[in-house]
Design a protein around this motif. Structure first.
Motif: not given
Length: 302
Positions: A261-264, A287-290
Motif C-alpha cells: 500500500a506504500l507503492r502509490q 494508515h487504516t491497513l497498518f
C-alpha cells in the motif's frame, strides 16, 4: 431555477466545501484506529467493555468530523486569492458553504463533549483534563488566535492529540488506569496519524504557499517534507520491531502485508501538484491497513 452547481461550475476546486468533501470521510480512519487500539488495550480490564467502547468510538468519530468541518473556516479570508475572478454570487455561495460546515463542526464538538462529560463521571478529573485538552486542540488546529497548523505545529500536535492522547485516553476510559506500556504501543500508529496530516500538507503545498499558509511543509520545503514522510513510515516499522523485541507485539509479521500500500503514495510524492490529489486518501488507506494489522499483531485476534 439556477442551482448552486450551475453558479459554481466555472470555479475549479469549489467542491472541497461541499458537505461530504468537507467532512473528509477517508480521514475518519484516524479516530477509528486510535480509538480501537485504546479500546483493545483496556478491554480485558473493563467491567463494561462493549458500552464504553461504543461511547469512545462515537466521541472520537464526532471529534474527527468536527475537526474536518471547521478546517476550512480560515479560507474565508483567502477566497479571493484561492479563487481568482469570483463573481459576487459565487463568493456568496462559497462563504455560505464554509459557514454551514463550521456550524455543523461545532455541533459535532458539542455532542462529543456531552459524551465526554458522561465518561468523566465514571473516570474523574484526569479524564476532564484530557477532554479539555483534546477539544481545545481540535478547535485551534485552524482557528485563531492559535491556528497551530499555520505555525508549523500541525504534524507534531496531531501525533500527540489524535495519536498518543486519543489512544491513551481510550485505554484509560476502558480500564481506569494508564501505564507506560500503553504509551509505547501507541507510538507506531500515532506516527502514521501525523503522517496523514503531512500528506495533506504535501498535497496542498503549492496552494498553501500561494496564500501564505505557513504549514510545516511550507516552512521546511517540499523536498525535505517528502524525506520526512518516508522517514515517518520507516520509523513506524522500526518501532514495531523494537516493541516485538520487548515482547509487546507477539505477531509482527502481519505488518508486512501493509507494504504494497506504500507503492502509490511514494510514487505520487514525485509528481506535480495536479497529480498529487490522491496522496492523502492513499495515505489514509495505508494508515487504516497498518492500524488493522497492528491490532492483529498485538492482540493475536486470529
Amino acid at each position: 431555477m439556477t442551482t448552486v452547481s450551475q453558479v459554481m461550475q466555472s470555479v475549479q476546486g469549489w467542491e472541497k466545501y461541499q458537505l461530504i468533501c468537507a467532512a473528509r470521510p477517508f480521514s475518519l480512519t484516524v479516530a477509528l484506529m486510535s480509538c480501537l487500539q485504546g479500546i483493545m488495550l483496556g478491554w480485558a480490564q473493563s467491567a463494561q467493555p462493549l458500552l464504553l467502547g461504543l461511547l469512545i468510538l462515537a466521541g472520537g468519530i464526532l471529534l474527527q468530523f468536527g475537526v474536518n468541518l471547521i478546517n476550512d473556516h480560515s479560507d474565508l479570508k483567502t477566497l479571493d486569492q484561492r479563487f481568482a475572478g469570483l463573481t459576487a454570487a459565487q463568493k456568496y455561495w462559497l462563504q455560505q458553504a464554509i459557514i454551514r460546515n463550521y456550524r455543523l463542526g461545532l455541533v459535532c464538538f458539542a455532542i462529543a463533549g456531552l459524551i465526554g462529560l458522561w465518561l468523566i463521571q465514571l473516570r474523574g478529573l484526569p479524564l476532564l483534563a484530557l477532554c479539555i485538552t483534546g477539544l481545545a486542540g481540535a478547535y485551534y488546529y485552524t482557528q485563531e488566535p492559535i491556528n497551530y497548523k499555520c505555525r508549523g505545529l500541525g504534524v507534531p500536535l496531531v501525533f500527540l492529540l489524535m495519536g498518543v492522547m486519543m489512544i491513551g485516553g481510550a485505554s484509560y476510559v476502558m480500564s481506569g488506569s494508564y501505564d507506560w506500556t500503553v504509551f509505547y504501543l501507541s507510538l507506531p500508529l500515532s506516527l502514521l496519524t501525523a503522517l496523514l496530516l503531512l500528506s495533506n500538507e504535501l498535497r496542498d503545498y503549492e496552494a498553501d504557499q500561494q496564500v501564505g499558509q505557513t504549514t510545516l511543509t511550507v516552512r521546511i520545503g517540499y523536498d525535505f517534507a517528502c524525506k520526512l514522510y518516508k522517514g515517518m513510515v520507516y520509523l513506524s516499522f522500526i518501532l514495531v520491531a523494537l516493541l516485538t523485541w520487548q515482547g509487546l507485539v507477539p505477531s509482527p509479521w502481519w505488518l508486512l502485508l501493509s507494504l504494497p500500500a506504500l507503492r502509490q503514495p511514494f510514487t505520487l510524492l514525485k509528481q506535480p501538484a495536479e497529480q498529487r490529489q490522491a496522496l492523502t486518501p492513499l495515505t489514509g488507506r495505508f494508515h487504516t491497513l497498518f492500524g488493522a494489522l497492528l491490532l492483529l499483531a498485538s492482540f493475536e485476534i486470529l
